[in-house]
Design a protein around this motif. Sequence first.
Motif, PDB file in Angstrom:
ATOM      1  N   GLY A 122       8.291  89.544  13.921  1.00  0.00           N
ATOM      2  CA  GLY A 122       8.587  89.363  15.340  1.00  0.00           C
ATOM      3  C   GLY A 122       7.357  88.962  16.135  1.00  0.00           C
ATOM      4  N   LEU A 123       6.231  89.587  15.833  1.00  0.00           N
ATOM      5  CA  LEU A 123       4.982  89.244  16.510  1.00  0.00           C
ATOM      6  C   LEU A 123       4.557  87.811  16.185  1.00  0.00           C
ATOM      7  CD1 LEU A 123       2.990  92.564  16.031  1.00  0.00           C
ATOM      8  CD2 LEU A 123       3.956  91.667  18.168  1.00  0.00           C
ATOM      9  N   GLU A 124       4.729  87.413  14.928  1.00  0.00           N
ATOM     10  CA  GLU A 124       4.385  86.043  14.539  1.00  0.00           C
ATOM     11  C   GLU A 124       5.273  85.035  15.270  1.00  0.00           C
ATOM     12  OE1 GLU A 124       4.673  86.001  10.293  1.00  0.00           O
ATOM     13  OE2 GLU A 124       2.767  87.044  10.040  1.00  0.00           O
ATOM     14  N   ARG A 125       6.582  85.319  15.366  1.00  0.00           N
ATOM     15  CA  ARG A 125       7.487  84.411  16.092  1.00  0.00           C
ATOM     16  C   ARG A 125       7.070  84.292  17.553  1.00  0.00           C
ATOM     17  NH1 ARG A 125      11.301  86.831  12.769  1.00  0.00           N
ATOM     18  NH2 ARG A 125      11.842  88.380  14.342  1.00  0.00           N
ATOM     19  N   GLU A 126       6.726  85.423  18.155  1.00  0.00           N
ATOM     20  CA  GLU A 126       6.293  85.407  19.556  1.00  0.00           C
ATOM     21  C   GLU A 126       5.032  84.566  19.727  1.00  0.00           C
ATOM     22  OE1 GLU A 126       7.661  86.451  22.439  1.00  0.00           O
ATOM     23  OE2 GLU A 126       9.400  86.834  21.168  1.00  0.00           O
ATOM     24  N   TRP A 127       4.107  84.700  18.792  1.00  0.00           N
ATOM     25  CA  TRP A 127       2.854  83.947  18.892  1.00  0.00           C
ATOM     26  C   TRP A 127       3.122  82.453  18.733  1.00  0.00           C
ATOM     27  CZ3 TRP A 127      -1.315  85.054  21.236  1.00  0.00           C
ATOM     28  CH2 TRP A 127      -2.440  84.248  21.089  1.00  0.00           C
ATOM     29  N   VAL A 128       4.008  82.090  17.815  1.00  0.00           N
ATOM     30  CA  VAL A 128       4.357  80.676  17.640  1.00  0.00           C
ATOM     31  C   VAL A 128       5.000  80.138  18.928  1.00  0.00           C
ATOM     32  CG1 VAL A 128       5.868  79.060  16.395  1.00  0.00           C
ATOM     33  CG2 VAL A 128       4.534  80.755  15.125  1.00  0.00           C
ATOM     34  N   ARG A 129       5.924  80.913  19.515  1.00  0.00           N
ATOM     35  CA  ARG A 129       6.549  80.486  20.789  1.00  0.00           C
ATOM     36  C   ARG A 129       5.477  80.297  21.873  1.00  0.00           C
ATOM     37  NH1 ARG A 129      10.335  84.820  20.064  1.00  0.00           N
ATOM     38  NH2 ARG A 129      11.966  84.019  18.739  1.00  0.00           N
ATOM     39  N   HIS A 130       4.546  81.246  21.921  1.00  0.00           N
ATOM     40  CA  HIS A 130       3.458  81.159  22.897  1.00  0.00           C
ATOM     41  C   HIS A 130       2.665  79.855  22.703  1.00  0.00           C
ATOM     42  CE1 HIS A 130      -0.208  82.169  25.118  1.00  0.00           C
ATOM     43  NE2 HIS A 130      -0.886  81.921  24.010  1.00  0.00           N
ATOM     44  N   CYS A 131       2.350  79.550  21.454  1.00  0.00           N
ATOM     45  CA  CYS A 131       1.572  78.341  21.163  1.00  0.00           C
ATOM     46  C   CYS A 131       2.394  77.079  21.433  1.00  0.00           C
ATOM     47  CB  CYS A 131       1.073  78.365  19.713  1.00  0.00           C
ATOM     48  SG  CYS A 131      -0.205  79.634  19.440  1.00  0.00           S
TER      49      CYS A 131
END
Length: 186
Positions: A122-131
Amino acid sequence: MARGVRVEADELLVLVARGDQKAFEDLYGLVSGPVFGLVRRVVRDPAQSEEVAQEVLLELWRSAARYDPGRGSALAWVLTLAHRRAVDRVRSARAAGERELREARRADGPAFDQVAEEVEAGLEREWVRHCLDRLTALQRQSVTLAYYDGYTYREVAERLSLPLGTVKTRMRDGLTRLRECLGGAV
């Protein structure tokens, strides 16, 4: 002779697209050897190569109507189908082997912590969305079409009514920015 085969294949494929079974038999005889040869070079395993070649020829019958003579010869189109299917089979086999290896490692390793894995994913998905949000709208649109929707660069260019070079530039710049952004999180 090669030119004659191409012209004959072009004519036969047009007939196959109309449902002509005799034309398919003739086309099968014409292209089955080159299809098998190409698949065999990619897949290497003879039994798997036969299977993939049969899948390609079945796909040829089913999708003959998608052939566009304006985009190239029928033989090139058929061999492109064969190459794609062969590469897909190799990738599938490789992925299955990697899955088996991961499973074997997991059996030898510590117990799987599903909650921790889900939180991390979930944290990785959020970071990808952020980027992704840090890209320009045009870069984000191109990257999303290519990597999330599965379009090729050429299909992205057609879908966005842009020159292929423009899409490639957007993709390169967008992926560079994503790499830089994600590099900070990884």
